[in-house]
Enzyme design. Structure first.
Site, short mmCIF file in Angstrom:
data_model
loop_
_atom_site.label_atom_id
_atom_site.label_comp_id
_atom_site.label_asym_id
_atom_site.label_seq_id
_atom_site.Cartn_x
_atom_site.Cartn_y
_atom_site.Cartn_z
N ASP A 155 0.84 -1.20 0.00
CA ASP A 155 0.00 0.00 0.00
C ASP A 155 0.88 1.25 0.00
O ASP A 155 2.08 1.20 0.29
CB ASP A 155 -0.89 -0.04 1.25
CG ASP A 155 -2.16 0.79 1.12
OD1 ASP A 155 -2.27 1.56 0.16
OD2 ASP A 155 -3.03 0.67 2.00
N ASP A 177 -10.73 2.09 -3.37
CA ASP A 177 -11.36 1.86 -2.06
C ASP A 177 -12.87 1.95 -2.17
O ASP A 177 -13.58 1.59 -1.23
CB ASP A 177 -10.87 2.91 -1.05
CG ASP A 177 -9.54 2.50 -0.41
OD1 ASP A 177 -9.11 1.35 -0.63
OD2 ASP A 177 -8.95 3.33 0.30
C1 DGJ Z 1 -5.85 1.96 1.90
C2 DGJ Z 1 -6.21 0.75 1.09
O1 DGJ Z 1 -6.71 1.12 -0.15
C3 DGJ Z 1 -7.22 -0.08 1.87
O2 DGJ Z 1 -7.62 -1.19 1.11
C4 DGJ Z 1 -6.60 -0.51 3.17
O3 DGJ Z 1 -5.52 -1.37 2.91
C5 DGJ Z 1 -6.14 0.71 3.94
N1 DGJ Z 1 -5.31 1.57 3.15
C6 DGJ Z 1 -5.40 0.30 5.18
O4 DGJ Z 1 -4.83 1.35 5.83
#
Ligand code: DGJ
Length: 747
Positions: free
Chosen positions: A478, A548
């Protein structure tokens, strides 16, 4: 096919359906001649037509029609009479900025090798027809050489271009701009298309007519970004999904970029693309070279489906890691939206048990498993298990998850550090910041200086240890903030403007080291959703978290936009809970899955709390997906009805197998309409001579399904809607329908 050079130095690059032509001009510069549909017999005098016009700078009085001002050029410089924006710019020690790269020689080799330690296209060596041409130019006064690289991928109608500058002199020069390519097209009769957005609404499709002057798409965030994807297309005015001319341009790079179209006063269009020259300067010391990232150029006269199929085939066969590319990807459960930070080993094992019972194959433990992390304020950088949550450590948890017969994956955010962490306390100098200036946190975190080898070494060790300890099968990498106060404590002042590029080089280096040491670990990239979804990262991580925003209706536009460049096998798509955590919208489990099927299916909700009915539905969904996984993940994707067209109420798309015997199509409708118009859904790519069944029923000619379409009964049933005994909670909105199309016989 391939590359042909005429005795008078015309370079002819030919793919299955396109020609790309350029030449050596009488001044020794390289001129661009033509890019577009394949030409059997180019008439160069016609294509290079150039005549005297008033008020133009000419290099030699005896050729008054020869002016760089109105010539099409291949990799233009600024300062000799071409007033359009150049592809590059160099400042010399005396302060001058005039470059004169003159043609020297060329070389052609079979195939293409990847650039060392940088994401780049490759060929199968002798297995395919790829050829690479390098044209060498010299600036004898400056003692610089320039290599322009062209790799021709005939069957995907793709040309990959890049440039490399080498300093053969004794003093340093500064590269102020170093684009990957430039193309001069003879007209501006196009619309400029781009994939733009923000967090949770990545890669929406926007377009505007080209007009005189500069129009550009760029990122200054040191990340390709959710705001702008490194892609532009020039589409003809009548383009649709199946018809119309389109040029697509993309960049194999994950940092700040600039893609620009400049329409000049003769209505020609210069497209340039590469590292964003804003806040970039590279010191080119003697005997050093600077290689630009590679740009991808494609042309199709088959509309959006033609362009995106070129990109999909090219990325699949010549950029994505071949170890994974044809592998069916695992169906996963991710605990993020199920638990956020609030989990422990017991909860994860319970999720794992239920996942196994449902048919899921991989459990991904997301953020919050390390250091003292119980919210987003601490511990990034301390990549050791939080024993309060995982008393048996990573090894203990992993053993239980593997014991259930599931694969196990872990989330990392390697590029980041929290101020409240052991890493920050030990190495405050590793953080990107400017001493004595404000530091700007974002999501309470700071960015590590990835230009420093010791930072990469530390992360390589920490992540390798976790991979080994937990016997990881998968990593979600991430990246949740953009860089501010861009400055390295380790670089000399004159190299500070190299940091953006060096940072991305560091990211690639860590990816390369980890993927080389652990070839069986599947990587998925992520950046607050799909904030760094680009060809550069796909070279290492064959899949990326698309957004997301898991709301099924929102996903239609996101997945549609993303698929214009990126194949379905790269797009993570999860079924999440309702009300949706981003929009509070309630959509059916059926619709959520039928959107997620067109990507890499995962579930991201608390599956230990499902109703019996939902459990049964999910089992059926997973069975369906497994049965058709190869088709859904690797089939040819075809767009049918755009969510960006008309009022966007209907979207439809399909995937079809390479032999055309099987296809799955889906139609989605956002809002129900009472007493609607009659709808037929027209499919594409079927055999007009064959007979098909749909969902096991009927007999339809391929020609009929493509020309007349399949009748779509109205979704809204007025009799049910008015019937007091009908489920009052039932909504006709947010619906979806799936069509399993099977060829039963030739006709
Ligand atoms: C952002 C990501 O897009 C989410 O899927 C998740 O992993 C969060 N960060 C966790 O902090």
């Amino acid at each position: 096919m391939g590359i042909f050079v005429t005795p008078d130095h015309h370079f002819e690059l030919t793919t299955d359906h396109t020609s790309y032509l350029f030449n050596v001009l009488e001044s020794g510069d390289l001129g661009h001649v033509y890019y577009g549909p394949k030409l059997a017999w180019p008439n160069y005098a016609n294509l290079e037509a150039n005549e005297f016009r008033m008020v133009m700078p000419v290099l030699r009085p005896d050729t008054p029609e020869f002016s760089l001002d109105n010539l099409k050029q291949e990799y233009p410089s600024y300062g000799h009479g071409d007033f359009r924006y150049p592809a590059y710019q160099i400042t010399y020690p005396d302060g001058s900025r005039i470059s004169e790269f003159q043609y020297d020689h060329y070389a052609i080799v079979r195939g293409k090798t990847a650039l060392p330690h940088f994401p780049s296209a490759f060929s199968d060596g002798d297995q395919d027809d790829v050829e690479t041409l390098t044209v060498y130019l010299e600036d004898k006064t400056a003692k610089l050489s320039l290599a322009l690289n062209y790799s021709v991928f005939p069957h995907q109608d793709v040309i990959v271009r890049s440039a490399a500058f080498t300093n053969t002199g004794t003093g340093s020069v500064t590269l102020d701009a170093a684009g990957s390519f430039a193309v001069d097209l003879p007209s501006s009769c196009f619309d400029l298309y781009q994939l733009s957005g923000a967090w949770a609404r990545e890669r929406h499709l926007y377009h505007r007519p080209l007009t005189r002057g500069i129009q550009s798409v760029s990122s200054t965030r040191n990340s390709s970004s959710a705001q702008q994807n490194p892609f532009i297309a020039l589409g003809s005015k009548q383009i649709d999904d199946a018809n119309g001319a389109v040029y697509g341009f993309s960049l194999i790079y994950s940092g700040s970029f600039l893609a620009q179209a400049e329409v000049d006063y003769y209505d020609t269009t210069r497209v340039t693309m590469g590292i964003n020259p804003f806040d970039f300067v590279w010191q080119l010391a003697p005997e050093e070279s600077f290689q630009t990232p590679e740009g991808i150029l494609t042309y199709s006269d088959q509309g959006w489906n033609g362009m995106s199929d070129n990109f999909h085939q090219f990325l699949t066969h010549h950029l994505l890691p071949q170890r994974w590319v044809n592998q069916d990807r695992p169906i996963l459960i991710n605990n993020w939206e199920a638990t956020y930070f609030n989990f422990n080993e017991e909860k994860l094992v319970a999720l794992g048990e239920k996942a196994k019972a449902l048919g899921i194959e991989l459990l991904v433990l997301d953020d919050g498993w390390f250091g003292k992390r119980n919210d987003a304020t601490t511990s990034l950088g301390d990549w050791e298990a939080n024993l309060a949550k995982l008393p048996n450590g990573l090894a203990g948890l992993s053993k239980k998850i593997h014991g259930l017969g599931l694969k196990f994956g872990l989330w990392f955010e390697p590029e980041m550090v929290s101020q409240e962490s052991n890493l920050y306390k030990a190495h405050p100098d590793w953080v990107i910041h400017v001493p004595n200036r404000r530091m700007t946190p974002s999501r309470n975190q700071f960015v590590l200086d990835f230009s420093r080898t010791e930072v990469i070494d530390y992360l390589y060790r920490a992540m390798s240890q976790a991979i080994q300890e937990a016997q990881l099968d998968y990593i979600k990498w991430d990246m949740n903030r953009h860089i501010t106060e861009l400055y390295s404590l380790a670089l000399p002042p004159e190299r500070e403007k190299e940091l953006g590029y060096r940072y991305i080089q560091g990211v690639y280096q860590l990816y390369e080291r980890l993927t080389t040491a652990f070839p069986d670990v599947l990587f998925e990239s992520c950046a607050s959703g799909g904030g760094r979804f680009d060809p550069g990262l796909l070279y290492y991580a064959p899949q990326a978290w698309t957004s997301d925003d898991t709301d099924a209706m929102e996903r239609l536009k996101i997945q549609w936009g993303t698929s214009l460049v990126y194949p379905l096998s790269t797009m993570g798509a999860h079924v999440s809970a309702v009300p949706n955590h981003q929009t509070r919208r309630i959509t059916s489990l059926k619709t959520r899955a039928e959107v997620a099927y067109f990507g890499l299916l995962g579930y991201e909700l608390d599956i230990t709390k499902l109703s019996l009915a939902d459990e049964t539905t999910i089992k059926d969904q997973i069975r369906f997906y497994k049965t058709h996984r190869t088709l859904l993940q690797h089939g040819k994707f075809i767009r049918l009805v755009s969510p960006y067209a008309n009022d966007g109420n209907v979207t439809a798309w399909m995937v079809i197998s390479p032999d055309g015997t099987e296809a799955i199509a889906a139609r989605y409708q956002v809002l129900a309409e009472p007493n609607p118009d009659y709808h037929w859904l027209k499919f594409t790519g079927l055999d007009p001579q064959a007979v098909y069944t749909i969902n096991g029923q009927g007999q339809y000619g391929g020609d009929e399904l493509m020309s007349a379409g399949l009748f779509i009964p109205q979704l809204f049933d007025i009799r049910k809607a008015r019937d007091p005994s009908f489920d009052q909670k039932h909504s006709f909105d947010f619906s979806s329908a799936l069509f399993l199309i099977k060829r039963v016989a030739p006709r």
